[in-house]
Design a protein around this motif. Structure first.
Motif, short mmCIF file in Angstrom:
data_model
loop_
_atom_site.label_atom_id
_atom_site.label_comp_id
_atom_site.label_asym_id
_atom_site.label_seq_id
_atom_site.Cartn_x
_atom_site.Cartn_y
_atom_site.Cartn_z
N SER A 8 0.91 -1.00 -0.20
CA SER A 8 -0.02 0.02 -0.12
C SER A 8 0.94 1.21 0.06
O SER A 8 1.91 1.29 0.39
N THR A 9 0.27 2.38 -0.62
CA THR A 9 1.02 3.60 -0.53
C THR A 9 2.65 3.63 -0.60
O THR A 9 3.25 3.02 -1.71
N VAL A 76 -2.03 4.25 7.93
CA VAL A 76 -3.13 5.11 7.24
C VAL A 76 -4.40 5.32 8.09
O VAL A 76 -4.70 4.71 8.78
N TYR B 242 -2.75 10.98 0.07
CA TYR B 242 -3.81 10.03 -0.47
C TYR B 242 -5.04 10.44 -0.16
O TYR B 242 -6.04 9.73 -0.66
N VAL B 246 -7.25 6.71 0.73
CA VAL B 246 -6.32 5.72 1.20
C VAL B 246 -7.13 4.54 1.60
O VAL B 246 -6.70 3.44 1.51
N GLU B 276 -4.02 5.86 -3.96
CA GLU B 276 -2.76 5.69 -4.66
C GLU B 276 -3.08 6.20 -6.08
O GLU B 276 -2.17 6.95 -6.63
#
Lengths: 79, 581
Positions: A8-9, A76, B242, B246, B276
């Protein structure tokens, strides 16, 4: 054993050419833990906040099994 | 210097009042809910003359606290028939606070068909016939800015509010004068419409920051709070990069992303709607796009990016996670630009993206719109502005739409639609949906933190253990945060950074000369919830309404195949300090 890794990210930046749709398919020795797998793909374990194995909340120390899907996330949040 | 502004829409009077003693020390949600509970007959018709619409900045409005300029909007909700507080970012909260106005209380109604606008400035307020009746939000604000200028902020309703649709929102302008920060939930826009109030213009000229009892102490505490926010990975970086989007990938992974009207917990096109993707597409398209954009002065989190179109021109704000979900997985739609269009239309017409997006998916489940057909869905949503029958149905939200289309699975509690976390796979937030006096609302007690995000502890999302206590504590804390005027996202830092909550308490003490402790924050939260629940009881909403629709108890959700198994008796223990009569 075969493991599918989803990132992720920011963790995606650790793996050059990471394919978000397909994830990362890896062959790992039996008994590998999530943390060991992270090191193997150069994702610093201290950057991982959330671990899910097959969609369940898990820990970095958990051992993986053949066919597992493991998802790694940094911190997150949203809402 | 602190006053209430009382506006009577029938008499067209605007009166500044000293603040009665019983309201001392209250702001934001604490103030709107207390005023509504004291002044509004709980059995009144929400769209009638006896309802009141209250706007209140928080206790830290117009200070140098980071993220402290939100505005609360309160009334009896035409959607839930209970008490409502819905809060928003943007500029008006801070501007009202700078003018020393702790609450604007709008009473009674103008004559049907008349539209008025309220001009508020330093020591002045008056109602004048509106110049923007019939306009949607973007056109209305553009015209108002021509008259009143760029230094004012604007609170408006679109046509959905004029039509008094029960999912209508109230728009607040952001720093660039775009009406994109909404008090979205509960149909507050319909109440504004029922009063004949089309717009509020807030001119902050001559206003100033609130006086502080202990200036140096405040400065120090604000610095500590800013440090806590900057140092936490979610508030310091993640949300800016984000957005709330996210969450799309993480909820998909957890099997809690409600798809096809709450029948599956995963969506195969999740990646195309993710934070993303939003980040990379915004950078790729460039132009007027922006990553890390703050919606109000003093925001250090900056979650509200701007998505450009293919030519680099402004297309809309970054859709929130809830919006991406409601028009996305819930409706089987995986095209980001279509969701962005939906978001823009909702901002323009002035409707809640959650309730209307959920309504579209419910209409799909009932055969009213083809499942997964983005263009057909957008056309139906455009009908909200045109006032078509289908548009009016959708604009009244998911519960109304479910009735009209004879749908078995209508994901609502107390008439308000569930947001973007399936309660069978994120059980803590299910407790919040079922029990909050607001009707299904994730922000009322965001148990996604400990269930999914490993923030503020860890509680297994698929099990019932610990969920009641988690939801209870979060609902109490949230009521307090909503009263202080802080953006709820500061809670990520408050939950994890030991010094964050003490810093907030120290800011309040330094501003007002109080001697609050962390325990007082809990007491305040409980008091607000008690007030709100008491209003609902007097409105006829009993504890029997505190449950999820039964399909969540009956049907297992793939992939984890869990049901919502927290019993209704267990749910009754959430507010354990309240004695039910």
């Amino acid at each position: 054993m075969r493991i599918l890794v989803k990132l992720s990210t920011t963790l995606r930046d650790c793996v050059p050419g990471y394919d978000a749709e397909a994830g990362l398919s890896l062959d790992m020795p039996e008994g590998t833990s999530v943390r060991e797998l992270a090191r193997h793909i150069h994702v610093p374990p201290e950057e991982i906040k959330i671990v899910m194995i097959n969609g369940r909340q898990s820990e970095g120390s958990d051992t993986l099994r053949d066919g597992d899907r493991v998802a790694l996330f940094p911190a997150v949040g949203g809402g | 210097m602190f006053r209430f502004l009382r506006v009577n829409m029938a008499a067209k009077t605007c009166v500044f009042e000293d603040i009665p003693q019983e309201y001392a020390g209250l702001g934001g949600r604490a103030l709107t809910s207390t005023i509504v509970a004291r002044e509004v007959d709980p059995t009144c018709t929400p769209l009638g003359p006896h309802n009141k619409l209250v706007f209140a900045p928080g206790l830290l409005g117009a200070t140098n606290s980071p993220n402290g300029n939100r505005i609360s909007v309160g009334c009896k909700s035409p959607l839930t028939e209970g008490i409502k507080e819905s809060n928003a970012g943007g500029q008006p909260g801070g501007h009202l606070a700078r003018l020393g106005i702790l609450a604007v209380i709008v009473e009674d109604m103008a004559r049907e068909g008349e539209w008025w606008q309220l001009e508020i400035g330093q020591d002045s307020a008056r109602l004048v016939p509106s110049t923007v009746g019939g306009c949607n939000n973007f056109a209305a604000v553009e015209k108002l800015v021509e008259t009143y200028g760029k230094d004012c902020s604007y609170i408006t309703i679109g046509r959905a509010g004029e039509y008094k649709l029960t999912a209508a929102s109230i728009a607040c302008t952001d720093r660039e004068l775009r009406p994109m920060r909404h008090a979205g939930r509960g149909g507050v826009g319909a109440v504004m419409g029922s009063k004949g109030l089309k717009a509020i213009i807030v001119n902050p000229e001559g206003g100033r920051n609130h006086p502080l009892v202990d200036e140096a102490g405040f400065r120090e505490a604000a610095k500590r709070f800013a440090r806590a926010l900057a140092g936490h990975p979610i508030t310091g970086k993640g949300l800016a990069e984000y957005g709330t989007a996210v969450l799309v990938n993480i909820l998909h992974e957890a099997g809690g992303l409600p798809t096809a009207n709450f029948t599956v917990g995963q969506f195969d096109k999740h990646e195309s709607l993710s934070g993303e993707t939003l980040n990379s597409l915004t950078k790729e398209r460039g132009g007027e796009g922006a990553v890390a954009h703050g919606c109000m002065s003093g925001c250090v989190i900056r979650c509200s990016g701007i998505l450009p179109d293919k030519k680099g021109k402004f297309q809309s704000k970054w859709p929130e996670y809830e919006t991406l979900w409601s028009f996305g997985p819930h409706c089987g739609i995986g095209e980001l630009d279509k969701v962005s269009r939906f978001d823009y239309l909702c901002d323009d017409f002035g409707v809640d993206t959650i309730d209307v997006g959920v309504a579209v998916g419910v209409a799909m489940a009932g055969g009213g719109i083809p499942y997964g057909d983005a263009d057909a869905a957008l056309k139906a949503v455009e009908g909200i502005s045109e006032g078509t029958p289908l548009g009016r149905v959708l604009g009244c939200g998911a519960a109304t739409t479910g009735r009209v289309f004879g749908v078995r699975r209508v994901p609502c509690v107390k008439g308000q639609s569930l947001p973007a976390y399936d309660p069978r796979a994120v059980k803590g937030v299910g407790v919040t949906y079922a029990t909050t006096p607001m009707g299904a609302d994730h922000t009322a007690g965001y148990a996604v933190t400990a269930n999914i995000l490993s923030c503020g502890g860890k509680v297994d999302p698929l099990k019932k253990d610990g969920q009641i206590e988690l939801s209870r504590n979060l609902q109490i804390a949230t009521a307090s945060v909503d009263s202080v005027g802080l953006c709820l996202f500061t809670a990520f830092a408050i939950l994890d950074v030991p010094d964050a909550l003490p810093a907030v308490v120290d800011m309040l003490n330094a501003k007002f000369g109080w001697k609050l402790t962390g325990d007082d924050v809990v007491t305040l939260g409980q008091r607000i919830l008690s007030t709100e629940i008491d209003f609902n009881r007097r409105a006829g909403i009993t504890q029997a309404a505190d449950h999820l629709p039964d399909f969540f108890e009956d049907e297992a959700l793939p992939p984890h195949n869990t049901t919502f198994d927290i019993s209704r008796d267990e749910l009754k223990t959430v507010f354990n300090w309240i004695e039910e009569k």
